[in-house]
Design a protein around this motif. Sequence first.
Motif, PDB file in Angstrom:
ATOM      1  N   ASN A  11      -0.593   8.676   0.915  1.00 54.74           N
ATOM      2  CA  ASN A  11      -0.870   7.281   0.543  1.00 54.74           C
ATOM      3  C   ASN A  11       0.238   6.388   1.095  1.00 54.74           C
ATOM      4  N   ARG A  12       0.212   6.208   2.415  1.00 57.63           N
ATOM      5  CA  ARG A  12       1.263   5.445   3.083  1.00 57.63           C
ATOM      6  C   ARG A  12       1.153   3.948   2.795  1.00 57.63           C
ATOM      7  N   LEU A  13      -0.055   3.487   2.537  1.00 58.12           N
ATOM      8  CA  LEU A  13      -0.250   2.059   2.272  1.00 58.12           C
ATOM      9  C   LEU A  13       0.425   1.660   0.949  1.00 58.12           C
ATOM     10  N   ALA A  14       0.286   2.527  -0.060  1.00 57.20           N
ATOM     11  CA  ALA A  14       0.935   2.257  -1.342  1.00 57.20           C
ATOM     12  C   ALA A  14       2.449   2.304  -1.190  1.00 57.20           C
ATOM     13  N   ALA A  15       2.933   3.258  -0.382  1.00 58.77           N
ATOM     14  CA  ALA A  15       4.374   3.357  -0.141  1.00 58.77           C
ATOM     15  C   ALA A  15       4.883   2.089   0.551  1.00 58.77           C
ATOM     16  N   HIS A  16       4.100   1.577   1.505  1.00 60.88           N
ATOM     17  CA  HIS A  16       4.495   0.349   2.204  1.00 60.88           C
ATOM     18  C   HIS A  16       4.537  -0.840   1.244  1.00 60.88           C
ATOM     19  N   LEU A  17       3.549  -0.924   0.358  1.00 57.12           N
ATOM     20  CA  LEU A  17       3.504  -2.016  -0.612  1.00 57.12           C
ATOM     21  C   LEU A  17       4.725  -1.969  -1.527  1.00 57.12           C
ATOM     22  N   ILE A  18       5.077  -0.795  -2.002  1.00 56.75           N
ATOM     23  CA  ILE A  18       6.233  -0.665  -2.885  1.00 56.75           C
ATOM     24  C   ILE A  18       7.531  -0.934  -2.128  1.00 56.75           C
ATOM     25  N   GLU A  19       7.619  -0.452  -0.916  1.00 61.31           N
ATOM     26  CA  GLU A  19       8.841  -0.590  -0.123  1.00 61.31           C
ATOM     27  C   GLU A  19       9.136  -2.043   0.243  1.00 61.31           C
ATOM     28  N   HIS A  20       8.077  -2.817   0.572  1.00 59.79           N
ATOM     29  CA  HIS A  20       8.302  -4.151   1.133  1.00 59.79           C
ATOM     30  C   HIS A  20       7.820  -5.304   0.252  1.00 59.79           C
ATOM     31  N   HIS A  21       6.954  -5.043  -0.719  1.00 56.04           N
ATOM     32  CA  HIS A  21       6.374  -6.162  -1.471  1.00 56.04           C
ATOM     33  C   HIS A  21       6.353  -5.913  -2.978  1.00 56.04           C
ATOM     34  N   LEU A  22       7.330  -5.166  -3.485  1.00 56.27           N
ATOM     35  CA  LEU A  22       7.332  -4.845  -4.904  1.00 56.27           C
ATOM     36  C   LEU A  22       7.483  -6.103  -5.771  1.00 56.27           C
ATOM     37  N   ASN A  23       8.269  -7.070  -5.324  1.00 59.96           N
ATOM     38  CA  ASN A  23       8.438  -8.311  -6.088  1.00 59.96           C
ATOM     39  C   ASN A  23       7.132  -9.087  -6.185  1.00 59.96           C
ATOM     40  N   LEU A  24       6.376  -9.133  -5.101  1.00 61.82           N
ATOM     41  CA  LEU A  24       5.078  -9.816  -5.123  1.00 61.82           C
ATOM     42  C   LEU A  24       4.121  -9.095  -6.072  1.00 61.82           C
ATOM     43  N   LEU A  25       4.216  -7.784  -6.090  1.00 59.65           N
ATOM     44  CA  LEU A  25       3.372  -6.989  -6.977  1.00 59.65           C
ATOM     45  C   LEU A  25       3.705  -7.290  -8.442  1.00 59.65           C
ATOM     46  N   ALA A  26       4.989  -7.372  -8.763  1.00 66.52           N
ATOM     47  CA  ALA A  26       5.411  -7.649 -10.138  1.00 66.52           C
ATOM     48  C   ALA A  26       4.965  -9.032 -10.591  1.00 66.52           C
ATOM     49  N   ASP A  27       4.916  -9.987  -9.657  1.00 64.33           N
ATOM     50  CA  ASP A  27       4.522 -11.365  -9.990  1.00 64.33           C
ATOM     51  C   ASP A  27       3.026 -11.611  -9.837  1.00 64.33           C
TER      52      ASP A  27
END
Length: 434
Positions: free
Chosen positions: A170-186
């Motif tokens: 699941n490389r897409l999820a890893a990319h989201l966490i690696e680069h956009h975790l703040n956007l995810l939290a908000d």
Amino acid sequence: MALVLQQRQEQSLLMTLELRQAIELLQYSTYELEQFIRQQELENPLIELKEKNTYEERLNQRSSSFGSSEMPDDLFPCTDRNMRDTLFEDAKFLYPDEHTQKLLNYLIYNLDDNGYLRVLDRDSAFYLEFDEDAINKGILLLQQVGPVGIGARNLKECLLLQITFIYPDNRLAAHLIEHHLNLLADHKWNEIALQMNIEMKVVKNLYDFIQTLNPRPCLFISNSSTEYLTPDIIVESKDDKLVFHLNDGYLPTIQITANYSQQLQSKSDVSKYIQTQYKNVQWLLSSIEQRRNTIIKIVQVLLEKQQSFFIDGFPSLKPLTLKEVADEIEMHESTVSRATSNKIIQTAFGSFELRLLFTSKLESADGTSISQTAVKTLLENFVAQENKFKPYSDQKIAEYFNSEKGITISRRTISKYREELNIPSSSKRKDIQV
């Protein structure tokens, strides 16, 4: 200027040691009172305690009174097991090499209660023996012992470790966490979709997947044992009538040792000591009875004033102040405040601090008042039922309460109550709309 010696008579209240102790006794919970009584037995040779029942008898009595054979929560014996020790024992079994064991020992005993590695001291002697590469290797070895994610330095690393070990594809999820975790939290769904060049449906699937990961992989590592509340007052409904009793039946009975009774009549130094200790016993008995009577009077008023609460729960809690109860029982407000401190009341809806039954009020449009606790319950229910794709702002909620519920409340008060209830802001409550 002549000096004049004048005599003036004044009245002043001196708080005696006995009065201070009586006030302190009023604030004790039943458990604290028991500990105090047992301490007095050690300090006063005249006190002899008679146990009313054993632990097993108390357990059977409480079980039968609640109509259940299960052990009541407040009597659960607790165990204190150090999970870090368990982790290290497992590590030693898997890695017999002494150098590796030393590395893992340091890492395990520097884990916080959630399993994160946060407190490494780079100036310590440990860093003279192990460099950053060795520590990273040790964390990977630690993954073989504890839950996946243990030993991470932060949330991002914790989640990435879980994807690496369990969901490597699941490389897409890893990319989201690696680069956009703040956007995810908000909950910035549109920005995530734009920056990752993916559809909103994919964003939702990634979010749902990440929600299955464990942000606290080693919560069980905490050494703190669970604390069980022992209710001081128990309220029940019998024959459609509210009744209560104080849960102090297990307190030992205070008796005066017969061996010292004859020495009370003599005039020796020993006799003076015995007389002082005798007065202390009398004060203790009197203070305990006074504490008991005060609590009974307060609870009787609460059952009358908050009857709807004991029947329907917190939404029906009425505004009530300490002063109102104090006036009702003709006592000082400070006395009621002390008597209701550190007390737990058990109801059909659970056990709560007695002070929760006292709450200030908000005005409603029809001239009546509603308690802050009831308003918080309404707020909690309102947010739970709102459209998750279009959650209401604090201003909209305030307007709804004013127009639909007739409750005069400001946006700032809504925001304050929402934070006290740990409810996120509207932007963080917004769900993904596909």
